[in-house]
Every structure is written in C-alpha cells, then in structure tokens.
Motif scaffolding. Structure first.
Motif, mmCIF file in Angstrom:
data_model
loop_
_atom_site.group_PDB
_atom_site.id
_atom_site.type_symbol
_atom_site.label_atom_id
_atom_site.label_comp_id
_atom_site.label_asym_id
_atom_site.label_seq_id
_atom_site.Cartn_x
_atom_site.Cartn_y
_atom_site.Cartn_z
ATOM 1 N N GLU A 1 35.310 47.661 27.749
ATOM 2 C CA GLU A 1 34.696 48.567 29.024
ATOM 3 C C GLU A 1 33.331 47.765 29.250
ATOM 4 O O GLU A 1 32.688 47.151 28.274
ATOM 5 N N GLY A 2 32.942 48.041 30.439
ATOM 6 C CA GLY A 2 31.453 47.507 30.912
ATOM 7 C C GLY A 2 31.724 46.042 31.697
ATOM 8 O O GLY A 2 30.460 45.613 31.961
ATOM 9 N N ILE A 3 32.693 45.231 31.597
ATOM 10 C CA ILE A 3 32.729 44.207 32.082
ATOM 11 C C ILE A 3 32.534 44.178 33.721
ATOM 12 O O ILE A 3 32.785 45.367 34.263
ATOM 13 N N ALA A 4 31.844 43.208 34.512
ATOM 14 C CA ALA A 4 31.586 43.125 35.684
ATOM 15 C C ALA A 4 32.819 43.232 36.789
ATOM 16 O O ALA A 4 33.961 42.501 36.474
ATOM 17 N N ILE A 5 32.690 44.186 37.717
ATOM 18 C CA ILE A 5 33.396 44.175 38.710
ATOM 19 C C ILE A 5 32.822 43.610 39.921
ATOM 20 O O ILE A 5 31.954 44.156 40.438
ATOM 21 N N ALA A 6 33.316 42.676 40.605
ATOM 22 C CA ALA A 6 32.595 42.079 41.808
ATOM 23 C C ALA A 6 32.902 42.974 42.920
ATOM 24 O O ALA A 6 33.940 43.575 42.987
ATOM 25 N N VAL A 7 31.871 42.687 43.974
ATOM 26 C CA VAL A 7 32.236 43.276 45.277
ATOM 27 C C VAL A 7 33.427 42.753 46.075
ATOM 28 O O VAL A 7 33.590 41.449 45.792
ATOM 29 N N GLY A 8 34.320 43.561 46.586
ATOM 30 C CA GLY A 8 35.728 43.219 46.903
ATOM 31 C C GLY A 8 35.370 42.445 48.491
ATOM 32 O O GLY A 8 34.397 42.420 49.143
ATOM 33 N N GLU A 9 36.556 41.618 48.753
ATOM 34 C CA GLU A 9 36.529 41.055 49.963
ATOM 35 C C GLU A 9 38.114 40.858 50.537
ATOM 36 O O GLU A 9 38.893 41.254 49.800
ATOM 37 N N PHE A 10 38.380 40.546 51.783
ATOM 38 C CA PHE A 10 39.525 40.528 52.334
ATOM 39 C C PHE A 10 39.991 39.149 51.596
ATOM 40 O O PHE A 10 39.591 38.095 51.206
ATOM 41 N N ASP A 11 41.483 39.191 51.527
ATOM 42 C CA ASP A 11 42.257 38.044 50.803
ATOM 43 C C ASP A 11 42.103 36.405 51.718
ATOM 44 O O ASP A 11 41.677 35.652 50.772
ATOM 45 N N CYS A 12 42.001 36.488 52.914
ATOM 46 C CA CYS A 12 41.805 35.308 53.170
ATOM 47 C C CYS A 12 40.260 34.664 53.332
ATOM 48 O O CYS A 12 40.534 33.321 52.780
ATOM 49 N N HIS A 13 39.420 35.508 53.081
ATOM 50 C CA HIS A 13 38.082 34.893 52.806
ATOM 51 C C HIS A 13 38.072 34.535 51.440
ATOM 52 O O HIS A 13 37.519 33.350 51.069
ATOM 53 N N MET A 14 38.647 35.362 50.483
ATOM 54 C CA MET A 14 38.789 34.738 48.844
ATOM 55 C C MET A 14 39.482 33.717 48.875
ATOM 56 O O MET A 14 39.191 32.678 48.086
ATOM 57 N N GLY A 15 40.557 33.364 49.580
ATOM 58 C CA GLY A 15 41.239 32.382 49.699
ATOM 59 C C GLY A 15 40.708 30.832 49.809
ATOM 60 O O GLY A 15 40.958 29.916 49.454
ATOM 61 N N ALA A 16 39.866 30.956 50.807
ATOM 62 C CA ALA A 16 38.924 29.831 51.325
ATOM 63 C C ALA A 16 38.121 29.430 50.217
ATOM 64 O O ALA A 16 37.957 28.413 49.881
ATOM 65 N N VAL A 17 37.610 30.588 49.518
ATOM 66 C CA VAL A 17 36.660 30.264 48.271
ATOM 67 C C VAL A 17 37.520 29.617 47.111
ATOM 68 O O VAL A 17 37.036 28.606 46.571
ATOM 69 N N GLY A 18 38.557 30.070 47.002
ATOM 70 C CA GLY A 18 39.401 29.403 45.847
ATOM 71 C C GLY A 18 39.934 28.108 46.261
ATOM 72 O O GLY A 18 40.374 27.477 45.495
ATOM 73 N N ALA A 19 39.746 27.681 47.698
ATOM 74 C CA ALA A 19 40.504 26.458 47.972
ATOM 75 C C ALA A 19 39.120 25.451 48.107
ATOM 76 O O ALA A 19 39.438 24.354 48.426
ATOM 77 N N GLY A 20 38.128 25.794 47.795
ATOM 78 C CA GLY A 20 36.903 25.010 47.618
ATOM 79 C C GLY A 20 36.034 24.719 48.728
ATOM 80 O O GLY A 20 35.785 23.820 49.211
ATOM 81 N N ALA A 21 36.507 25.523 49.895
ATOM 82 C CA ALA A 21 36.174 25.303 51.053
ATOM 83 C C ALA A 21 34.584 25.261 51.282
ATOM 84 O O ALA A 21 33.747 26.145 50.704
ATOM 85 N N ARG A 22 34.105 24.464 51.951
ATOM 86 C CA ARG A 22 32.492 24.255 52.283
ATOM 87 C C ARG A 22 32.377 24.074 53.888
ATOM 88 O O ARG A 22 33.321 24.311 54.513
ATOM 89 N N ALA A 23 31.263 23.777 54.295
ATOM 90 C CA ALA A 23 30.866 23.780 55.721
ATOM 91 C C ALA A 23 31.805 22.874 56.602
ATOM 92 O O ALA A 23 32.039 21.828 56.064
ATOM 93 N N GLY A 24 32.375 23.228 57.672
ATOM 94 C CA GLY A 24 33.141 22.322 58.424
ATOM 95 C C GLY A 24 34.752 22.640 58.101
ATOM 96 O O GLY A 24 35.688 21.962 58.651
ATOM 97 N N ASP A 25 35.053 23.290 56.978
ATOM 98 C CA ASP A 25 36.220 23.379 56.438
ATOM 99 C C ASP A 25 36.961 24.738 57.179
ATOM 100 O O ASP A 25 36.622 25.779 56.976
ATOM 101 N N LEU A 26 38.224 24.432 57.692
ATOM 102 C CA LEU A 26 39.145 25.546 58.489
ATOM 103 C C LEU A 26 40.061 25.770 57.307
ATOM 104 O O LEU A 26 40.823 24.892 57.107
ATOM 105 N N VAL A 27 40.227 27.062 56.814
ATOM 106 C CA VAL A 27 41.246 27.238 55.958
ATOM 107 C C VAL A 27 42.299 28.102 56.518
ATOM 108 O O VAL A 27 41.930 29.225 56.933
ATOM 109 N N LYS A 28 43.713 27.637 56.587
ATOM 110 C CA LYS A 28 44.798 28.647 56.979
ATOM 111 C C LYS A 28 45.340 29.049 55.895
ATOM 112 O O LYS A 28 46.095 28.465 55.101
ATOM 113 N N VAL A 29 45.472 30.428 55.949
ATOM 114 C CA VAL A 29 45.982 31.065 54.835
ATOM 115 C C VAL A 29 47.532 31.584 55.523
ATOM 116 O O VAL A 29 47.585 32.398 56.265
#
Length: 574
Positions: free
Chosen positions: A268-296
């Motif tokens: 009980e009490g562990i953190a729940i992060a604010v939600g996001e759309f899947d493709c945006h999360m996928g870009a973060v999981g792929a390590g994307a930074r400036a100039g990266d186009l991530v295709k899901v």
C-alpha cells in the motif's frame, strides 16, 4: 547518486485487444516478468460494430485484465519481488474517453448503464463522430473564434476527446444527463488504483489534454466554454469540470490504495505515476531524445518526434496530431503523427483471402484444423513470395487509408484503394502493394514534418511489426530514405511507463537519468538501399497522385450525399 537498494517497478500497457504488465528492474531496465490478458468482452465482439466504425471497451475489461496481468507478471518474476515494487506507471490507447458521474465513476459500472456502449470507453479507432469533428474544424476556422486547433496540426479528428464526448451525448440523452464530465483512460486508471477518482481531484496528464482535448496554457486550460457550447450544447460545463492544471508523467498521480494493495498483492502507498498514451511512453522506453522519430508499429502506427523547445520556437506544424511540451519527455516538445491503419491492413487482406476457407470449415468441421493451419500460413507465404520477387517493376498501387487518414492532415472519411490491377495481378502482387502503401504513408508523414522545419535526425522503431517482419522494415527504410533502428524490448511502451514509475517513486531525480539506466538497447538497424530508393520514389509519386485524385472523389461524393440527405429531411418536414 549512491548505491541504490534493489527495487522494481510495474509498467502497465493497455492496447486495443489486451492489457499487459511488465516488471522492470530500476537499476538495469531488465524485464523480470510479463503478464498479458485479453479483454474478455472485447474478444467476444461485444459493444462494437466495425461496419459503423463503432468500437467500445467495457471498463471491466480493463479492470479484470489488469488484475490478471499483474498477478501473472509477479508469478513469473518470482518470490519476493512484489515486496520490492516501488511504483506503477500506466500507458493506454488514446484518445479513449468515457463519461463519468459526479463521483468519477464510469457510467458503465453503474447497473442502469452496464450494457450501454455509450456509457463505456470510446476506443481510439471509433470514428462515429466524424460530423462533430467537422463542426469543430469549421468553428475553429471561422471569424467567430480563435483557431483553437493550431497546436494540434490545424485539424481536429473524430478519434479525439471532444468530438467523441459531444457525439455520444447528442445520441444518448440518458448518458448526457448522467455524465458530469468525461475522462481519458490513461487518466482514469492511475486514479482508480489510487482511489482518486473525483473529477475535481483527478490528475489529468498533459499528454491526453494537449494532444486530444485542445488544452493549452495560452488559453488557461480547455478553450472557452463559449467555443465548447458552439460545438455542442451537451459540452456545457466541460471546461469547469476539466482540470486547469495538468501534469507530466514523472509526477505522482496518487498512491496505491488499500483496496488495490490487497487485490494485487503489492505494498500500500507505492507511487502511481501520471498516465500517458502508449506511443509517447514507447518513445521514452526506446531512449529517444531530441531529433529522434519513434515509430510505434502495430495495428496502426503512432509517430513521436522529440524536439527541443528552442529549436521549434513559435512554429506550429500543420497536419499532425499535436505539438505539446512535456507530453512524452518533460523537457521536450513532442510532435505526434501516425497512420490509422498499418498492420490492420495486412490482417484485413488475410481475412479476405481466408473467407472461403472459413466458410468451408463451417460445413466441414473435420477439415477445420487444416483450414486454420492454412489461414495462419497465409501472411508468411505471401511475405516469402514478395521477398523473392521484390522490387516489383510495376503493379498494384494502393492507398493505406482503410481506416481513414490520421496524418498528414486528418480525414477519417477517406478509404483504402487498390489501383493498377489487371488479369495478371496475383495475391503476392496485391500484398506487395498493400505493404508498399503503408511505407508510403510513413514517408508522407516524415516529408510533411521536414518540409515544415521539424528536424528528424534518427528513426527508431518499436512494436510487434518492427521485430516480426524484415520485409516491412526494409521496405520502410528504402521508401523513407532513413536508417531504422529497431529496439530490442518487445514491451517498450510498458517499459516507458516503468521509467516514469521509477521517477515518481523517487528512485531517479529526472526522466533522463532513468532513461539512461532503464531504456531498451537497439537490436537491429535497417539501411536504405540506394537503387531501391530511386524505384520507390517513382512509386511514391504515383501514390501521391492517386491519393489526391481519390480524396477529391471521396469528398465530392460525401458532399453530394450530405446534400441529398438534407433534401430528404426538408421533404419529410414539409
């Protein structure tokens, strides 16, 4: 930062057909366990009608699949892991909103609405609200209002929040009367887990708000209520009941409630992060930074381009699905685009070819196992045949608009088309044309962004197709003219959700730090072949010409039909 204690996070990823949970080591990004559960009612075909472009999910499908997937992932991860889970991150399809009452309860969870599709989540690919989207675009371009669509590419889509909320409310008086407001799936699930459902306290994410609901800081939240009322009187009160403040996903949406702690076997009490759309999360999981186009790349595609705010400046990019600061990485502007159908087109062609076999199996049950085996072999056989014959010197030319066009320049009235057929055309040639069309649709997006000054330095691919089909990936590289780096993780969206969970839990101070430790590595790179690039550029030019002609024809027919319906209505009233 000193040595960190052993800890894990859970990334929850809710797609079109199933929910999945992935348990991730916060030190290394290693995935220890994964659970996947199909949505039971959805798999039975309930509440949806593809012919009408109506696609609905019952909230119980999410609740049940989430519970099962988390328990399965914990079981696979092994003993003792549950006690060391410090946070949960959530990503979902979008825009997938649902109506809620004054307490924040989804109407479909109330007995009187339990079987009403209008009281459920309106799935991203539901296109029933095309006419309302047209209304929004007309108002936004009129002299009466500021153009509230300028930060979402200049065109509002029937796939998005406001058009869906207005359309459903106009069709269903009972739902309109009972609905206090509407909430996105990616905002509702963190609120559910943390018992923070009240509409005035729920933490809505900038991702859904900025890309799908026309939220922008320059007008202090949603557009003025006057504009919303002009869209539909059913949107009365929407602005007041929608948060003025929205959050990036490294923020804490809430803490795991006692009820869900007991259901899931987590602390009980562990953190729940604010939600996001899947493709945006996928870009973060792929390590994307400036100039990266991530295709899901899956049933549809979503393209996420990261841009430094200073590099974009005051430019607004037309024809995309929004440019929002913080909707993926908190310090970057995210440009979203995509194709409404990608793998769905290959699946459609498979169903088309398999229809006689399915009918035969109904009358000859003893042959059903053979027919099913043959059906599953269709796409692999077609892929092999195309690989041996590709590139085709000429042949079937297709448009990838089977589920409308998302970008560039959304138009959900458009449909797929196959041209240049003759009596020598065969199944592999048509399949090649369909695969080629999806690659052309991808190129149209990158060309539109580049032409408007959005910098694309690298292309990264994630999703099922990126790992399963070398034919599709190589053709995309040849057509687009970019190297395409394929990410190793098969659960990149859930991994991105886990990265944000680690930040929300305080394991990392920033998302960039968490990315460096946890993001997935690259497993393969496709390189464009110069001779093929020339061939496909010629074919791409023909694709563009075909698209322009078919769009004119489709819209002319749509206008004629609308006039005919208006005349019939006038005659009926007379």
């Amino acid at each position: 930062m000193g040595e960190m204690a052993e800890s894990y996070v859970i990334g929850l990823d809710f797609g079109s057909d199933s929910g999945r949970a992935v348990i991730v080591d916060t030190h290394t990004g290693k995935e220890l366990g994964c659970g996947v559960c199909n949505y039971p009612r959805w798999m039975e075909g309930k509440y949806s009608d593809a012919a009408e472009s109506r696609f609905r999910h019952h909230p119980l499908d999410y609740i049940e699949s989430m519970t099962a997937a988390i328990k399965s992932a914990l079981l696979e991860a092994g003993e003792g892991v549950a006690d060391k889970v410090v946070g949960i991150g959530v990503d979902t399809t979008g825009s997938t909103p649902a109506p809620v009452d004054e307490k924040g309860e989804i109407l479909a969870l109330k007995p009187e609405f339990a079987e009403n599709p209008n009281a459920m989540f309106i799935l991203w690919k539901d296109h029933t609200s095309v006419e309302v989207a047209d209304r929004i675009n007309t108002l936004a371009k009129s002299d009466k209002f500021e153009d509230y669509t300028k930060f979402v590419g200049g065109i509002y889509s029937s796939e998005w929040f406001l058009s869906k909320a207005a359309y459903v409310s106009e069709q269903d008086e009972a739902v309109a009367k009972a609905a206090h407001t509407w909430v996105e799936l990616c905002d509702w699930l963190p609120a559910l887990l943390s018992d923070n459902l009240h509409p005035q306290s729920i933490k809505r994410g900038i991702c859904a708000a900025g890309h799908k609901a026309l939220w922008h800081e320059s007008w202090g939240g949603l557009p003025p209520q006057e504009f919303l009322n002009a869209i539909s009187p059913t949107l009365e009160g929407m602005r007041a009941n929608y948060s003025e403040e929205v959050y990036t996903s490294e923020a804490v949406a809430g803490r795991l409630s006692a009820e869900w702690s007991e259901k899931l076997g987590l602390k009980e009490g562990i953190a729940i992060a604010v939600g996001e759309f899947d493709c945006h999360m996928g870009a973060v999981g792929a390590g994307a930074r400036a100039g990266d186009l991530v295709k899901v790349m899956g049933t549809s595609t979503c393209d996420i381009l990261m841009v430094e705010p200073e590099e974009l400046g005051d430019k607004t990019i037309e024809g995309i699905c929004g440019q929002v600061l913080g909707s993926a990485l908190p310090d970057m502007v995210t440009l979203e685009a995509g194709q409404s159908a990608f793998g769905d087109i290959y699946a459609w062609y498979k169903r088309l070819l398999a229809w006689p076999m399915q009918q035969w199996a109904k009358d000859h049950p003893e042959d059903q196992p053979t027919m099913e085996k043959l059906e599953e072999s269709l796409l692999p056989m077609l892929t092999q045949a195309v690989s041996q014959r590709e590139p085709f010197s000429d042949g079937a030319l297709a448009l990838d608009w089977h589920n409308g066009r998302r970008t560039p320049y959304a138009n959900q009235r458009l449909t797929g088309s196959i041209n240049k057929l003759n009596l020598g055309s065969d199944a592999p040639e048509v399949f090649h044309g369909l695969v080629e069309s999806t690659a052309f649709g991808a190129k149209a997006i990158t060309e539109s962004m580049k032409d408007q000054g959005a910098p694309i330095k690298r292309v990264i691919a994630i999703g099922g197709i990126s790992k399963k089909s070398s034919l599709v990936m190589q053709m995309c590289s040849d057509v687009m003219g970019y190297e395409i780096a394929v990410v190793d993780s098969e659960q990149c969206c859930a991994l991105g959700a886990g990265i944000f969970a680690a930040v929300a839990a305080g394991t990392y101070a920033t998302t960039e730090e968490a990315q460096k430790a946890m993001a997935s590595p690259i497993c393969q790179v496709y390189h464009p072949r110069p001779t093929r690039m020339k061939h496909y550029q010629r074919r791409y030019n023909a694709y563009q010409q075909l698209g322009q002609a078919m769009e004119v024809l489709t819209m002319t027919q749509a206008e004629a039909f609308a006039e005919e319906m208006a005349e019939e209505k006038e005659e009926a009233l007379a």
